[in-house]
Design an enzyme around this catalytic site. Sequence first.
Site, PDB file in Angstrom:
ATOM      1  N   SER A 127      11.252  -2.028   0.459  1.00 28.69           N
ATOM      2  CA  SER A 127      10.308  -0.994   0.865  1.00 28.69           C
ATOM      3  C   SER A 127      10.066  -1.341   3.203  1.00 28.69           C
ATOM      4  CB  SER A 127       9.283  -0.119   0.883  1.00 28.69           C
ATOM      5  OG  SER A 127       8.811   1.061   1.077  1.00 28.69           O
ATOM      6  N   TYR A 152       1.083   1.048  -2.732  1.00 31.55           N
ATOM      7  CA  TYR A 152       2.243   0.386  -2.675  1.00 31.55           C
ATOM      8  C   TYR A 152       3.439  -0.682  -2.079  1.00 31.55           C
ATOM      9  CZ  TYR A 152       7.501   1.913  -2.955  1.00 31.55           C
ATOM     10  OH  TYR A 152       8.115   1.886  -2.672  1.00 31.55           O
TER      11      TYR A 152
END
Length: 343
Positions: A127, A152
């Site tokens: 990501s 995350y």
Amino acid sequence: MKILVTGAAGFIGSMQAIRLLERGDEIVGIDNLNDYYDVNLKLARLARLQNYPNFTFIKLDIADRAAVANLFAKEQLQRVVHLAAQAGVRYSITNPHAYIDSNIVGFLNILEGCRHHKIDHLVYASSSSVYGANTRMPFSVHDNVDHPVSLYAASKKANELMAHTYSHLYKLPATGLRFFTVYGPWGRPDMSPMLFASNILQDKPIDLFNYGNHRRDFTYIDDIVTGITKVLDKPAQANPGWLSDNPDPGSSTAPYRVYNIGGNSPVQLLDFIAALEHALGKTAIKNLLPMQPGDVPDTYADVEDLIVEFDYKPDTPLRVGVDAFVAWYTEMLGKGKDELATQ
């Protein structure tokens, strides 16, 4: 080829599976169908996939060690596209354990399956959030990413480190792709395009954090799956020029690579909203708010490595992508949930 696609009921996973099915690959898709968002949307994505005779779906949680081991032992897979994960930066602030279970334990189980069954190539989702506190633009895979600002992001950075370990120890070709703000038809309802579109249509305010001054490298879903497919077909190779006294974070002496995959053209959030307003034929009511914990002000992908090595060319104009998203979204709104799940 026989390819495992994890997260097959998800946004990117379902679109990636369709792309591979349409070129003739045999796809085994897995998903745990959790209720992080409306399961009917996930079932609708699966219904599209089940129209293909060379698609098999197995409901499975990647955090289930025995189930993942049995899957790899039974299916005799050749390659893996690992897209299953607990997503969402803000959700990770309030539900941290979900990210350890899925993104750490689950990823380890996938790595173990790849290791023991001699998978030709593992391509996995990282990501843009791994860039965290970095401010140098555009974000480059050749820069260090040691300061994540959400759990995350930390879990995705951990995935890259875990993949490198397996590439080094077991010569597993592994490629990580750092996605940048993917949008388009069949997208997630917790992401900004659908949240914004929903509120605009209902004459409700849309929350714009950082007072609307964010820039995001919005990437249309078709450009993403094209990039994943190109990468999947070219297993990661060791970098013979890698230097231990000047290490390149994006490559290794092991068969390990990391790439950015994005639109390569950051868009002001207010410009994205303007494109939504144009497509919807309505004006948004804007609620300007300060920066949220875990957010970063800008994202901008340096995709030069993908361009050079894979002839990757993200070329969907913003207005074209937003129009396609809005056309799908408004059609979806015309269907009830029960009907949607059977499409």
